[in-house]
Design an enzyme around this catalytic site. Structure first.
Site, PDB file in Angstrom:
ATOM      1  N   LYS A  34       0.841  -1.194   0.000  1.00 15.24           N
ATOM      2  CA  LYS A  34       0.000   0.000   0.000  1.00 15.24           C
ATOM      3  C   LYS A  34       0.876   1.244   0.000  1.00 15.24           C
ATOM      4  CE  LYS A  34      -2.390   1.503   3.659  1.00 15.24           C
ATOM      5  NZ  LYS A  34      -2.116   2.986   3.737  1.00 15.24           N
ATOM      6  N   ASP A  61      -3.262   4.205  -2.140  1.00 11.98           N
ATOM      7  CA  ASP A  61      -4.249   4.634  -1.148  1.00 11.98           C
ATOM      8  C   ASP A  61      -4.279   6.157  -1.039  1.00 11.98           C
ATOM      9  OD1 ASP A  61      -6.129   4.519   0.878  1.00 11.98           O
ATOM     10  OD2 ASP A  61      -4.642   4.180   2.452  1.00 11.98           O
ATOM     11  N   LYS A  63      -7.309   7.898  -1.320  1.00 17.28           N
ATOM     12  CA  LYS A  63      -8.630   8.280  -0.796  1.00 17.28           C
ATOM     13  C   LYS A  63      -9.164   9.526  -1.520  1.00 17.28           C
ATOM     14  CE  LYS A  63      -7.869   6.286   3.795  1.00 17.28           C
ATOM     15  NZ  LYS A  63      -6.457   5.906   3.694  1.00 17.28           N
ATOM     16  N   ASP A  66     -13.127  14.683  -4.231  1.00 19.14           N
ATOM     17  CA  ASP A  66     -13.146  16.026  -4.814  1.00 19.14           C
ATOM     18  C   ASP A  66     -14.330  16.084  -5.777  1.00 19.14           C
ATOM     19  OD1 ASP A  66     -12.274  18.625  -5.820  1.00 19.14           O
ATOM     20  OD2 ASP A  66     -10.274  18.061  -5.095  1.00 19.14           O
ATOM     21  N   ILE A  67     -14.414  17.142  -6.550  1.00 22.85           N
ATOM     22  CA  ILE A  67     -15.490  17.216  -7.539  1.00 22.85           C
ATOM     23  C   ILE A  67     -15.266  16.116  -8.587  1.00 22.85           C
ATOM     24  CG2 ILE A  67     -15.847  19.678  -7.139  1.00 22.85           C
ATOM     25  CD1 ILE A  67     -14.368  20.186  -9.784  1.00 22.85           C
ATOM     26  N   THR A 125     -11.157   3.749  10.007  1.00 26.57           N
ATOM     27  CA  THR A 125     -11.058   2.920  11.204  1.00 26.57           C
ATOM     28  C   THR A 125     -10.473   3.678  12.390  1.00 26.57           C
ATOM     29  OG1 THR A 125      -8.965   2.049  10.355  1.00 26.57           O
ATOM     30  CG2 THR A 125     -10.931   0.716  10.001  1.00 26.57           C
ATOM     31  N   GLN A 198      -5.828   3.525  15.931  1.00 23.36           N
ATOM     32  CA  GLN A 198      -6.989   2.864  15.344  1.00 23.36           C
ATOM     33  C   GLN A 198      -8.010   2.580  16.437  1.00 23.36           C
ATOM     34  OE1 GLN A 198      -7.245   2.689  12.216  1.00 23.36           O
ATOM     35  NE2 GLN A 198      -5.412   1.987  11.199  1.00 23.36           N
ATOM     36  N   GLY A 218       0.469  -2.747   8.896  1.00 22.92           N
ATOM     37  CA  GLY A 218       1.640  -1.886   8.817  1.00 22.92           C
ATOM     38  C   GLY A 218       2.566  -2.074   9.992  1.00 22.92           C
ATOM     39  N   ARG A 219       2.269  -1.370  11.075  1.00 20.28           N
ATOM     40  CA  ARG A 219       3.148  -1.376  12.240  1.00 20.28           C
ATOM     41  C   ARG A 219       3.442  -2.758  12.827  1.00 20.28           C
ATOM     42  NH1 ARG A 219       0.274   4.038  14.509  1.00 20.28           N
ATOM     43  NH2 ARG A 219      -1.365   3.118  13.208  1.00 20.28           N
TER      44      ARG A 219
END
Length: 254
Positions: A34, A61, A63, A66-67, A125, A198, A218-219
């Protein structure tokens, strides 16, 4: 060969040279990388190219929210790079989601790639009931789920083939949306690992048995003393859960 690596996504939220080195170590266990906002803002398309050259499937990723015209153009550029997954915010509305689909299809054709799987983000999340109330979205009966379901259904109606949700909502969405909708679940935390920022987290096993298709981690990998071993244990847990699901284990209760 296990199907588990194709379901595990490494969140490369750290410097590119370190991410490249880490992925080379764990690629056999985690098949998707990602590339998030911080990495893409710093390196642009290079952040995608590096991982594609390593044979990874790339989850971009961004996200997008917008218009419709702006999202159309951004999705077009992203798809032309050959990414496998691309996130958009479902809250952008049906017209924006349709524009993202159209832009992604156009960009993929221009780049000679298959269109990426669009994933519509429902409720982050990191957010809980109090956060939603502050935004004017009241939880009430069912907590966050009604809002998550509303946005997931909107994405489905627009033709988007996947959504991002927490494991807590996955089982109900799987029943509501059917087996073909891709469910991506961030906030995956093996037992004993802290939640950090999270709010809605679950274990890899719970995610798979709740119907999740993609698990973002991830972590728990890159902060581990031995990242390769941590990745191996994640793959093993997912593989066992996939076998449980195959033989008919019931989903975890929500």
């Amino acid at each position: 060969m296990s199907d588990a690596p194709a379901k595990l996504v490494l969140a490369a939220d750290f410097p590119l040279n370190l991410a490249q080195r880490l992925y080379s170590e764990v690629a056999v266990h985690l098949g998707v990388v990602k590339v998030g906002l911080s990495l893409f803002v710093e390196h642009g398309p290079k952040a995608v190219e590096v991982f594609r050259k390593l044979g990874a499937r790339v989850f971009l990723d961004l996200k997008l929210h917008d218009i419709p015209n702006t999202v159309h153009l951004a999705a077009q550029r992203a798809a032309a790079m050959g990414v496998d997954y691309l996130t958009v915010h479902a809250f952008g509305g049906k017209a924006m989601l349709c524009a993202a689909l159209e832009g992604a299809a156009k960009g993929a054709a221009q780049g000679g790639h298959l269109p990426p799987q669009l994933l519509a983000v429902t409720v982050l999340t990191s957010m809980g009931g109090a956060d939603m109330e502050a935004l004017g979205v009241l939880g009430g009966v069912g907590g966050l789920y009604p809002q998550v379901e509303r946005l997931a259904l909107l994405a489905h109606e627009a033709g988007v083939g996947g959504v991002v949700c927490s494991v807590e909502e996955a089982a109900a969405l799987r029943q509501r949306l059917g087996k073909h909708m891709v469910l991506c679940t961030p906030g995956i935390r093996p037992r004993g690992v802290q939640k950090a920022d999270q709010c809605r987290t679950q274990t890899p096993r719970q995610a798979i048995l709740s119907g999740a298709d993609l698990l973002v981690v991830g972590r728990p990998v890159y902060e581990a003393e031995d990242p390769k071993r941590a990745a191996s244990l994640l793959e093993a847990e997912v593989a066992e859960a996939l076998e449980e699901a195959r033989v008919g284990a019931k989903p975890f209760p929500l």
